[in-house]
Design a protein around this motif. Structure first.
Motif, short mmCIF file in Angstrom:
data_model
loop_
_atom_site.label_atom_id
_atom_site.label_comp_id
_atom_site.label_asym_id
_atom_site.label_seq_id
_atom_site.Cartn_x
_atom_site.Cartn_y
_atom_site.Cartn_z
N ALA A 210 -7.61 14.23 -3.96
CA ALA A 210 -8.73 14.10 -3.39
C ALA A 210 -10.31 14.18 -4.22
N ILE A 211 -9.75 16.08 -4.03
CA ILE A 211 -10.70 16.40 -4.43
C ILE A 211 -11.09 16.39 -5.92
N ARG A 212 -10.49 16.35 -6.24
CA ARG A 212 -10.65 15.51 -7.78
C ARG A 212 -10.47 15.08 -7.82
N GLY A 223 -10.10 5.04 -3.58
CA GLY A 223 -8.91 4.55 -2.92
C GLY A 223 -8.14 5.74 -2.23
N LEU A 224 -7.65 5.24 -0.66
CA LEU A 224 -6.31 5.99 -0.69
C LEU A 224 -5.36 5.39 -1.29
N GLY A 225 -5.09 4.54 -2.30
CA GLY A 225 -4.19 4.49 -2.79
C GLY A 225 -3.87 5.21 -4.68
N ASP A 226 -5.42 5.58 -4.72
CA ASP A 226 -5.65 6.31 -6.50
C ASP A 226 -5.07 7.81 -5.51
N ILE A 227 -4.98 8.31 -4.55
CA ILE A 227 -5.96 9.46 -4.07
C ILE A 227 -4.25 9.33 -4.73
N GLY A 228 -2.95 8.47 -3.78
CA GLY A 228 -2.07 8.53 -3.54
C GLY A 228 -1.24 8.74 -4.55
N ALA A 229 -1.57 8.34 -5.73
CA ALA A 229 -0.71 8.54 -7.26
C ALA A 229 -0.98 8.78 -7.77
N THR A 230 -2.61 9.67 -7.35
CA THR A 230 -2.32 10.84 -8.49
C THR A 230 -1.27 11.86 -7.46
N LYS A 245 -9.74 7.70 4.69
CA LYS A 245 -10.48 8.45 3.40
C LYS A 245 -11.47 9.37 3.67
N THR A 246 -12.42 9.28 5.15
CA THR A 246 -12.95 9.46 5.45
C THR A 246 -12.13 10.90 6.06
N ASP A 247 -11.83 11.13 6.37
CA ASP A 247 -11.01 12.22 7.11
C ASP A 247 -10.67 13.24 6.08
N LEU A 248 -9.89 12.42 4.43
CA LEU A 248 -9.33 13.23 3.23
C LEU A 248 -10.96 13.78 2.70
N LEU A 249 -12.41 13.52 2.67
CA LEU A 249 -13.55 13.66 2.41
C LEU A 249 -14.25 14.78 3.82
N LEU A 250 -13.70 14.79 4.54
CA LEU A 250 -13.77 15.56 6.13
C LEU A 250 -13.59 17.09 5.27
N ALA A 251 -11.70 16.89 5.12
CA ALA A 251 -10.84 18.19 5.44
C ALA A 251 -11.45 18.68 3.89
#
Length: 383
Positions: A210-212, A223-230, A245-251
């Motif tokens: 997600a950071i990347r 999207g969350l799917g993009d993050i999962g695939a990466t 996705k907001t939870d990932l951004l916050l983390a």
């Protein structure tokens, strides 16, 4: 005889009013939160009248960037007048450009984005040519440093009375154009980044992905799917670790924010006095940005996508972090008023954030030491 009401005439500067209002809204609220109706309301016209000037929000953003960049180009190309003073005055007149370009450029079509980037490189070349630096590599580094300093008000809302703000920015820009730089030595700072290893923890793998992606593409485009695939994790499994996705951004933002605070505490623990602490901080912060460009991009430009309570909390922590730099600078320079110290700290951090994330600048031999030296010159400006 009945007299008809006089015909209403459209102001000649209506388009400029629209661009100025939209720039302010995009800067303060974020492109994603602003609609065409909001812009029309800010100008005091009906939405239908707005569409006589621009066909949509994307075209409006491009027009804002184009107009301001054209004014920058005119200052650089002017045969007379002081280049640094002219750019500083232009920035303070319309300070939104830098943040809009960094944060919102992902909303532009690829061709238009490349065109703006090419024009910015030409501006940097003009600034470099106007300086006194004989070494082409150093001239380029100094030019981008000066532009980052002058553009730093885009990243904050502080101001100073009278002409002092412009004078301080111009003085800091001149400092980076003239400060002696350490000699280049050794191999390039960082070779091409290896692929690295994935963490065993699936949560950490998702956060790293997600950071990347947020840093490279911007939060709205991912999207969350993009993050999962990466991360190599199937879609449904993502939700076991991050519900949204907001939870990932916050983390991601908390991870970067805590890393900055940890670096500050390490610098303070090793320092002998305030001046030593600032030198250490500039070096450590430069290394952090160069080693973690994506997470710094998220910290600089993606906080606005958080819901208000989380956004406000994170910004309070960021202001407190900046206040530590200001406290050290005023301790090292007791004659410097705190408001001016705040402006210089913002400028120094903007310089590091910009230069240490430009790959071809950051990998040159001795680049980190030189960037930290330029930041130190900003903090010492006007002394």
């Amino acid at each position: 005889m009945t007299l008809s009401a006089p015909a209403r005439r459209r102001p000649r500067d209506r388009r400029r009013q629209i661009l100025a209002a939209a720039a302010t809204l995009f800067w303060s609220e974020g492109y994603h939160r602003v609609g065409m109706a909001d812009v029309a309301t800010a100008v005091g016209i009906a939405p239908s009248a707005l569409y006589r000037h621009v066909r949509g929000k994307q075209e409006l953003l491009l027009a804002i960037l184009d107009e301001h960049l054209a004014r920058i180009e005119a200052v650089v190309a002017a045969p007379d007048g002081d280049l640094v003073d002219g750019l500083a005055a232009l920035t303070l007149e319309r300070r939104e450009f830098g943040l809009l370009w960094e944060r919102e450029a992902g909303h532009l079509p690829a061709e238009e984005s490349r065109a703006v980037r090419h024009r910015l490189r030409a501006v940097a070349a003009g600034v470099a040519a106007a300086g006194a630096e004989a070494d082409p590599a150093n001239a380029e580094l100094r030019a981008w440093a000066a532009m980052s300093v002058i553009d730093s008000p885009a990243h904050h809302r502080w101001t100073l009375a009278g002409d002092r703000f412009g004078d301080l920015l111009a003085g800091a820009a001149r400092a980076v154009l003239t400060v002696p730089l350490p000699a280049a030595s050794g191999e390039p700072e960082t070779p091409a980044r290896p692929p690295g290893l994935a963490p065993a923890s699936r949560r950490e793998a998702l956060l790293a992905a997600a950071i990347r992606l947020f840093g490279e593409q911007g939060y709205p485009a991912v999207g969350l799917g993009d993050i999962g695939a990466t991360a190599g994790i199937a879609g449904p499994s993502v939700y076991r670790h991050f519900a949204t996705k907001t939870d990932l951004l916050l983390a991601a933002l908390h991870r970067g924010n805590e890393a900055l605070w940890l670096g500050l505490h390490h610098a303070l623990a090793r320092a002998g006095d305030a001046e030593d602490a600032l030198t250490r901080l500039a070096a450590d912060y430069t290394a952090f940005v160069a080693d973690n460009p994506e997470i710094v991009s998220v910290l600089v430009s993606q906080t606005i996508h958080l819901p208000a309570p989380h956004r406000d909390e994170l910004r309070r922590s960021q202001r407190a972090y900046l206040a530590e730099w200001v406290a050290l600078l005023t301790a090292a320079r007791p004659d410097l008023p705190a408001p001016e110290a705040r402006v210089l700290v913002h400028a120094a951090l903007a310089l590091i954030n910009s230069l240490a994330r430009v790959h071809h600048l950051a990998v040159r031999p001795g680049a980190r030491e030189r960037i930290a030296t330029l930041a130190g010159a900003v903090l010492a400006a006007g002394s």
